[in-house]
Design a protein around this motif. Structure first.
Motif, PDB file in Angstrom:
ATOM      1  N   MET A  98      76.938  -0.596 116.602  1.00 21.92           N
ATOM      2  CA  MET A  98      76.627   0.421 117.609  1.00 21.92           C
ATOM      3  C   MET A  98      76.215   1.758 116.995  1.00 21.92           C
ATOM      4  SD  MET A  98      79.670  -0.314 120.335  1.00 21.92           S
ATOM      5  CE  MET A  98      79.869  -1.915 121.109  1.00 21.92           C
ATOM      6  N   ILE A  99      76.310   1.883 115.683  1.00 18.40           N
ATOM      7  CA  ILE A  99      75.906   3.127 115.031  1.00 18.40           C
ATOM      8  C   ILE A  99      74.396   3.294 115.162  1.00 18.40           C
ATOM      9  CG2 ILE A  99      75.730   4.322 112.810  1.00 18.40           C
ATOM     10  CD1 ILE A  99      78.313   2.923 111.976  1.00 18.40           C
ATOM     11  N   PRO A 100      73.910   4.442 115.626  1.00 24.45           N
ATOM     12  CA  PRO A 100      72.466   4.652 115.742  1.00 24.45           C
ATOM     13  C   PRO A 100      71.770   4.427 114.408  1.00 24.45           C
ATOM     14  CG  PRO A 100      73.662   6.402 116.859  1.00 24.45           C
ATOM     15  CD  PRO A 100      74.685   5.595 116.111  1.00 24.45           C
ATOM     16  N   ASP A 101      70.629   3.747 114.458  1.00 23.16           N
ATOM     17  CA  ASP A 101      69.898   3.373 113.246  1.00 23.16           C
ATOM     18  C   ASP A 101      68.548   4.080 113.247  1.00 23.16           C
ATOM     19  OD1 ASP A 101      68.640   2.164 111.119  1.00 23.16           O
ATOM     20  OD2 ASP A 101      69.206   0.129 111.678  1.00 23.16           O
ATOM     21  N   ARG A 102      68.266   4.823 112.202  1.00 21.92           N
ATOM     22  CA  ARG A 102      67.008   5.569 112.129  1.00 21.92           C
ATOM     23  C   ARG A 102      65.807   4.636 112.140  1.00 21.92           C
ATOM     24  NH1 ARG A 102      64.923   5.322 107.043  1.00 21.92           N
ATOM     25  NH2 ARG A 102      66.318   4.626 105.365  1.00 21.92           N
ATOM     26  N   LEU A 103      65.978   3.390 111.661  1.00 20.44           N
ATOM     27  CA  LEU A 103      64.851   2.458 111.662  1.00 20.44           C
ATOM     28  C   LEU A 103      64.458   2.047 113.077  1.00 20.44           C
ATOM     29  CD1 LEU A 103      65.465   0.045 108.659  1.00 20.44           C
ATOM     30  CD2 LEU A 103      63.782   1.873 108.859  1.00 20.44           C
ATOM     31  N   GLN A 104      65.360   2.241 114.053  1.00 20.04           N
ATOM     32  CA  GLN A 104      65.034   1.924 115.436  1.00 20.04           C
ATOM     33  C   GLN A 104      64.256   3.068 116.097  1.00 20.04           C
ATOM     34  OE1 GLN A 104      65.760  -1.138 116.438  1.00 20.04           O
ATOM     35  NE2 GLN A 104      66.895  -1.554 114.559  1.00 20.04           N
ATOM     36  N   ARG A 105      64.233   4.240 115.455  1.00 20.25           N
ATOM     37  CA  ARG A 105      63.588   5.405 116.065  1.00 20.25           C
ATOM     38  C   ARG A 105      62.320   5.832 115.333  1.00 20.25           C
ATOM     39  NH1 ARG A 105      68.925   7.040 115.451  1.00 20.25           N
ATOM     40  NH2 ARG A 105      68.315   8.583 113.885  1.00 20.25           N
ATOM     41  N   ARG A 106      62.095   5.315 114.140  1.00 13.07           N
ATOM     42  CA  ARG A 106      60.960   5.749 113.314  1.00 13.07           C
ATOM     43  C   ARG A 106      59.642   5.356 113.967  1.00 13.07           C
ATOM     44  NH1 ARG A 106      60.917   4.174 107.073  1.00 13.07           N
ATOM     45  NH2 ARG A 106      62.478   5.823 107.083  1.00 13.07           N
ATOM     46  N   PRO A 107      58.668   6.290 114.032  1.00 13.32           N
ATOM     47  CA  PRO A 107      57.350   5.932 114.570  1.00 13.32           C
ATOM     48  C   PRO A 107      56.654   4.911 113.684  1.00 13.32           C
ATOM     49  CG  PRO A 107      57.278   8.102 113.541  1.00 13.32           C
ATOM     50  CD  PRO A 107      58.739   7.690 113.587  1.00 13.32           C
ATOM     51  N   GLY A 108      55.778   4.116 114.277  1.00 11.44           N
ATOM     52  CA  GLY A 108      55.178   3.010 113.534  1.00 11.44           C
ATOM     53  C   GLY A 108      53.752   3.220 113.081  1.00 11.44           C
ATOM     54  N   GLY A 109      53.263   4.460 113.095  1.00  9.26           N
ATOM     55  CA  GLY A 109      51.876   4.701 112.738  1.00  9.26           C
ATOM     56  C   GLY A 109      51.507   4.243 111.341  1.00  9.26           C
ATOM     57  N   ALA A 110      52.474   4.284 110.424  1.00  7.89           N
ATOM     58  CA  ALA A 110      52.186   3.938 109.026  1.00  7.89           C
ATOM     59  C   ALA A 110      51.806   2.478 108.857  1.00  7.89           C
ATOM     60  CB  ALA A 110      53.408   4.263 108.147  1.00  7.89           C
ATOM     61  N   THR A 111      52.067   1.639 109.844  1.00 10.42           N
ATOM     62  CA  THR A 111      51.784   0.207 109.721  1.00 10.42           C
ATOM     63  C   THR A 111      50.607  -0.237 110.582  1.00 10.42           C
ATOM     64  OG1 THR A 111      53.364  -0.320 111.486  1.00 10.42           O
ATOM     65  CG2 THR A 111      54.209  -0.277 109.234  1.00 10.42           C
ATOM     66  N   GLU A 112      49.972   0.684 111.291  1.00  9.25           N
ATOM     67  CA  GLU A 112      48.925   0.314 112.233  1.00  9.25           C
ATOM     68  C   GLU A 112      47.752  -0.405 111.576  1.00  9.25           C
ATOM     69  OE1 GLU A 112      48.222   0.376 115.657  1.00  9.25           O
ATOM     70  OE2 GLU A 112      50.397   0.434 115.600  1.00  9.25           O
ATOM     71  N   HIS A 113      47.409  -0.056 110.345  1.00  8.53           N
ATOM     72  CA  HIS A 113      46.208  -0.585 109.729  1.00  8.53           C
ATOM     73  C   HIS A 113      46.489  -1.750 108.778  1.00  8.53           C
ATOM     74  CE1 HIS A 113      44.035   2.698 111.513  1.00  8.53           C
ATOM     75  NE2 HIS A 113      44.850   3.570 110.952  1.00  8.53           N
ATOM     76  N   GLN A 114      47.709  -2.242 108.780  1.00  7.04           N
ATOM     77  CA  GLN A 114      48.008  -3.402 107.953  1.00  7.04           C
ATOM     78  C   GLN A 114      47.487  -4.676 108.622  1.00  7.04           C
ATOM     79  OE1 GLN A 114      52.321  -2.830 107.410  1.00  7.04           O
ATOM     80  NE2 GLN A 114      51.898  -2.376 105.264  1.00  7.04           N
ATOM     81  N   VAL A 115      47.078  -5.623 107.804  1.00  8.69           N
ATOM     82  CA  VAL A 115      46.573  -6.899 108.322  1.00  8.69           C
ATOM     83  C   VAL A 115      47.765  -7.788 108.664  1.00  8.69           C
ATOM     84  CG1 VAL A 115      45.210  -8.960 107.817  1.00  8.69           C
ATOM     85  CG2 VAL A 115      44.480  -6.711 106.954  1.00  8.69           C
ATOM     86  N   VAL A 116      47.852  -8.156 109.924  1.00 11.42           N
ATOM     87  CA  VAL A 116      48.995  -8.931 110.422  1.00 11.42           C
ATOM     88  C   VAL A 116      48.528 -10.340 110.785  1.00 11.42           C
ATOM     89  CG1 VAL A 116      50.793  -9.084 112.179  1.00 11.42           C
ATOM     90  CG2 VAL A 116      50.089  -6.843 111.299  1.00 11.42           C
ATOM     91  N   VAL A 117      49.198 -11.334 110.204  1.00  8.68           N
ATOM     92  CA  VAL A 117      48.845 -12.742 110.431  1.00  8.68           C
ATOM     93  C   VAL A 117      50.025 -13.461 111.067  1.00  8.68           C
ATOM     94  CG1 VAL A 117      48.240 -14.927 109.332  1.00  8.68           C
ATOM     95  CG2 VAL A 117      47.238 -12.782 108.497  1.00  8.68           C
ATOM     96  N   ALA A 118      49.789 -14.104 112.196  1.00  7.10           N
ATOM     97  CA  ALA A 118      50.821 -14.900 112.869  1.00  7.10           C
ATOM     98  C   ALA A 118      50.671 -16.356 112.465  1.00  7.10           C
ATOM     99  CB  ALA A 118      50.706 -14.754 114.383  1.00  7.10           C
ATOM    100  N   LEU A 119      51.773 -16.960 112.012  1.00  9.63           N
ATOM    101  CA  LEU A 119      51.786 -18.358 111.590  1.00  9.63           C
ATOM    102  C   LEU A 119      52.475 -19.197 112.658  1.00  9.63           C
ATOM    103  CD1 LEU A 119      52.875 -17.829 107.862  1.00  9.63           C
ATOM    104  CD2 LEU A 119      50.545 -17.920 108.799  1.00  9.63           C
ATOM    105  N   VAL A 120      51.748 -20.185 113.200  1.00  8.87           N
ATOM    106  CA  VAL A 120      52.280 -21.017 114.286  1.00  8.87           C
ATOM    107  C   VAL A 120      52.221 -22.484 113.873  1.00  8.87           C
ATOM    108  CG1 VAL A 120      52.195 -21.523 116.755  1.00  8.87           C
ATOM    109  CG2 VAL A 120      51.351 -19.314 115.902  1.00  8.87           C
ATOM    110  N   PRO A 121      53.278 -23.017 113.254  1.00  3.15           N
ATOM    111  CA  PRO A 121      53.322 -24.456 112.951  1.00  3.15           C
ATOM    112  C   PRO A 121      53.657 -25.240 114.218  1.00  3.15           C
ATOM    113  CG  PRO A 121      55.332 -23.391 112.207  1.00  3.15           C
ATOM    114  CD  PRO A 121      54.463 -22.305 112.767  1.00  3.15           C
ATOM    115  N   VAL A 122      52.998 -26.365 114.421  1.00  4.48           N
ATOM    116  CA  VAL A 122      53.176 -27.139 115.650  1.00  4.48           C
ATOM    117  C   VAL A 122      53.482 -28.588 115.302  1.00  4.48           C
ATOM    118  CG1 VAL A 122      52.120 -27.880 117.814  1.00  4.48           C
ATOM    119  CG2 VAL A 122      51.514 -25.653 116.833  1.00  4.48           C
TER     120      VAL A 122
END
Length: 450
Positions: free
Chosen positions: A66-90
């Protein structure tokens, strides 16, 4: 017939700040009351001392979570331009469930750049219609949609094949083929990667078909409640032990730099096919930090029948035991993860030894011992999973949330009896490393409009 295009996918959020504050205070009050009651009975016997230690550890984890976590409040702009790949095994997935999984990527507020689907030699389903829809929808959404079919070699090989197909990647998202991501899951899940030390991010997994059976209801309470209990506490130490296969995010290097170990894992000379999620989390912990993002939600189908449930639990438990061996061997001693893992096993060993001692001297068979011990254990378990009530879902009314939470005592009894014995059996048979499920479509997505 597939789902109608105007059907809304489920979403989730945490209750508002006032409700969370009140809820957390009530949860802590319940846990403190249980711990006080345990300590008030005295520590004049080994069983009471062990249970007191468990109760205090439970309270400590609740407080940490229950302790507040700074990682839950940090803005995410620094990751906007990273290439994100979703892997879906079926593999032998319900086509309706797979379609909803893929559709959830296209409805993200931050879409992945690539979605790579690898059909791992399915034999019980035809995905021609889903594949055609996927290609057209991905192109319209500006997402690179990749689809291939391979011979059946297992989930790990399918994930690696998907990453090879995608080529460039900074972050990979691993999901099960029945997972449905909340529309903000990708954006929220990327936020912790603004910290260069963070190597993996765990999502919160909810049960799509929780109304399918009483079993599915109490598993929903158990899984989500424990994610908000133990995993939240471990996340405060940047030491999440297991990311759920339903949805997790990793730096691509976590997978790429460990492909040989990931695909070639063996135990006593036997290849290990399951526990891929905990293996990737171990790789992440060796590189740096592993955290949970509590507003990154995903929904998944859970077993509704006991046969499927037992086989799933055995697979999870055998994988957990094997992974525990690797953690003791490979986790750095100067990281919190190693010591948290060690404490968990010490407490488990104490509980098991206590139960054996009570059986040997006959105390366990006294009805007063059974009644008082079971009541205290249920109360402690319920206090640990009560934060389930603070997650608001679009597919669950307040009444349904209360009704589902009311199954927590049943989940506690099941865990204390059947699942405990099942874990002992799983440990004794951990060398049985086959997958054990999915020769056919075992759970169908009945939530889809037909």
């Amino acid at each position: 017939m597939t789902a109608t295009t105007d059907e809304r996918l489920p979403t989730a959020r945490h209750a508002g700040a006032p409700a969370r504050v009140v809820g957390n205070v009530l949860v802590l009050a319940v846990c403190v009351a249980v711990v006080t009651g345990v300590l008030g009975r005295g520590l004049d016997s080994a069983p009471r001392a062990v249970f007191a230690a468990i109760a205090i550890a439970t309270l400590a984890q609740l407080v940490c979570g229950m302790i507040p976590d700074r990682l839950q409040r940090r803005p995410g702009g620094a990751t906007e331009h990273q290439v994100v790949v979703a892997l879906v095994p079926v593999y032998n997935e319900d086509p309706a469930a797979l379609r909803r999984c893929l559709r959830s990527f296209f409805e993200q507020t931050r879409r992945p750049d690539v979605v790579a689907v690898v059909d791992d030699g399915s034999t019980a389903a035809d995905y021609a219609d889903v594949r055609a829809w996927f290609g057209a929808t991905a192109a319209a959404a500006g997402v690179v949609g990749l689809w291939t079919r391979t011979e059946n070699r297992g989930k790990r090989h399918a994930q690696v094949r998907g990453l090879e197909m995608a080529g460039e990647a900074d972050i990979v998202i691993t999901v099960d083929s029945d997972s449905i991501l909340d529309r903000r899951a990708v954006r929220n899940g990327l936020v912790p990667f603004a910290d260069p030390k963070v190597q993996s991010v765990a999502a919160l997994i909810l049960t799509t078909n929780y109304r399918g059976s009483l079993l599915a209801r109490w598993m929903d309470v158990s899984c989500l409640g424990l994610q908000l209990f133990e995993r939240s506490a471990f996340s405060r130490f940047r030491a999440v032990m297991v990311n759920s296969g339903g949805c997790a995010l990793y730096r691509a290097a976590v997978v790429r730099d460990n492909v040989d170990a990931y695909l070639g894992e063996t135990i006593l000379g036997r290849p290990v096919q399951f526990s891929d999620d905990s293996m990737l989390t171990l790789f992440a912990l060796r590189r740096g930090r592993a955290v949970q993002r509590e507003d990154c939600f995903a929904f998944t189908l859970m077993p509704t029948g006991f046969d499927h449930h037992v086989r799933q639990q055995l697979r999870w438990m055998r994988g957990s035991f094997i992974r525990s061996i690797w953690r003791m061997r490979y986790l750095p001693l100067d990281r919190a993860a190693y010591w948290l893992h060690l404490v968990k096993w010490v407490l488990y060993a104490l509980v098991t030894a206590t139960l054996v001692a009570l059986v040997v001297d006959g105390t366990l068979f006294d009805w007063r011992t059974i009644a008082s011990g079971l009541a205290a254990a249920i109360a402690l378990y319920v206090s640990a999973v009560l934060r389930y009530a603070l997650v608001v879902r679009s597919d669950q009314s307040a009444a349904q949330r209360v009704l589902t939470l009311a199954t927590a005592p049943v989940a506690a009894v099941w865990g204390l009896t059947v699942l405990r014995v099942l874990r002992w059996y799983a440990i004794a048979t951990f060398v049985r490393t086959g997958w054990g499920t999915r020769d056919e479509i075992e759970v169908r997505d009945t939530t889809v409009l037909r």
